[in-house]
Design a protein around this motif. Structure first.
Motif, PDB file in Angstrom:
ATOM      1  N   SER A  50      40.404  31.043  33.066  1.00  0.00           N
ATOM      2  CA  SER A  50      40.043  31.160  34.470  1.00  0.00           C
ATOM      3  C   SER A  50      38.531  31.152  34.659  1.00  0.00           C
ATOM      4  N   ARG A  51      38.110  31.035  35.899  1.00  0.00           N
ATOM      5  CA  ARG A  51      36.683  31.128  36.206  1.00  0.00           C
ATOM      6  C   ARG A  51      36.116  32.461  35.742  1.00  0.00           C
ATOM      7  N   ARG A  52      36.940  33.510  35.895  1.00  0.00           N
ATOM      8  CA  ARG A  52      36.469  34.842  35.527  1.00  0.00           C
ATOM      9  C   ARG A  52      36.203  34.930  34.025  1.00  0.00           C
ATOM     10  N   GLY A  53      36.896  34.090  33.281  1.00  0.00           N
ATOM     11  CA  GLY A  53      36.659  34.049  31.849  1.00  0.00           C
ATOM     12  C   GLY A  53      37.498  34.995  31.028  1.00  0.00           C
ATOM     13  N   THR A  54      38.364  35.752  31.675  1.00  0.00           N
ATOM     14  CA  THR A  54      39.172  36.719  30.942  1.00  0.00           C
ATOM     15  C   THR A  54      40.668  36.471  31.071  1.00  0.00           C
ATOM     16  N   ASP A  55      41.042  35.524  31.885  1.00  0.00           N
ATOM     17  CA  ASP A  55      42.461  35.224  32.101  1.00  0.00           C
ATOM     18  C   ASP A  55      42.794  33.925  31.396  1.00  0.00           C
ATOM     19  N   THR A  56      43.824  33.963  30.589  1.00  0.00           N
ATOM     20  CA  THR A  56      44.159  32.812  29.764  1.00  0.00           C
ATOM     21  C   THR A  56      45.618  32.396  29.940  1.00  0.00           C
ATOM     22  N   ALA A  57      45.877  31.157  29.595  1.00  0.00           N
ATOM     23  CA  ALA A  57      47.239  30.632  29.570  1.00  0.00           C
ATOM     24  C   ALA A  57      47.355  29.712  28.369  1.00  0.00           C
ATOM     25  N   TYR A  58      48.526  29.710  27.745  1.00  0.00           N
ATOM     26  CA  TYR A  58      48.733  28.905  26.545  1.00  0.00           C
ATOM     27  C   TYR A  58      50.062  28.160  26.618  1.00  0.00           C
ATOM     28  N   ALA A  59      50.075  27.005  25.993  1.00  0.00           N
ATOM     29  CA  ALA A  59      51.338  26.319  25.806  1.00  0.00           C
ATOM     30  C   ALA A  59      52.179  27.102  24.808  1.00  0.00           C
ATOM     31  N   GLY A  60      53.476  27.053  24.971  1.00  0.00           N
ATOM     32  CA  GLY A  60      54.351  27.809  24.097  1.00  0.00           C
ATOM     33  C   GLY A  60      54.166  27.480  22.629  1.00  0.00           C
TER      34      GLY A  60
END
Length: 125
Positions: A50-60
């Motif tokens: 994210s822009r905030r730099g602390t929120d992430t998402a990953y492919a399974g």
């Protein structure tokens, strides 16, 4: 502009860290992501920040093995890849998006505006 680096030929189980130098004024204005494209396959999402730099998402397929993070001082996006598998073989691309949500990563390729040139990761069995 985005400049990706860090790819190479490694054995299964090894680690690599990809880097993407981002030529922007302020990293927090941008959501960022990593995508990959294997031979004969479509480009797919790997990780988002994210822009905030602390929120992430990953492919399974990479959850628990890959970590996305950024260095604000050096204006660099990273992808730490551990426990690499032959299925991880692909050209890896970094991308940025602005405007973007502050605290939510973006995960769809068609949302991103700018793309790096790609860096090849080859994992041998």
């Amino acid at each position: 502009q985005l400049q990706a680096s860090g790819g190479g030929l490694v054995q299964a189980g090894s680690s690599l860290r990809l880097s993407c130098a981002v030529s922007v004024r302020t990293l927090s204005d941008y959501a960022m992501g990593w995508f990959r494209q294997a031979p004969g396959k479509e480009r797919e999402f790997v990780a988002g920040l994210s822009r905030r730099g602390t929120d992430t998402a990953y492919a399974g397929a990479v959850e628990g093995r890959f970590t996305v993070f950024r260095d604000n001082t050096k204006k660099t996006l990273h992808l730490q890849m551990n426990g690499l598998k032959p299925d991880d073989t692909a050209v890896y691309y970094c991308a940025t998006k602005s405007p973007a949500y502050w605290a939510t990563p973006h995960t769809r390729a068609n949302e991103f505006d700018y793309w790096g040139q790609g860096t090849l990761v080859t994992v041998s069995s």
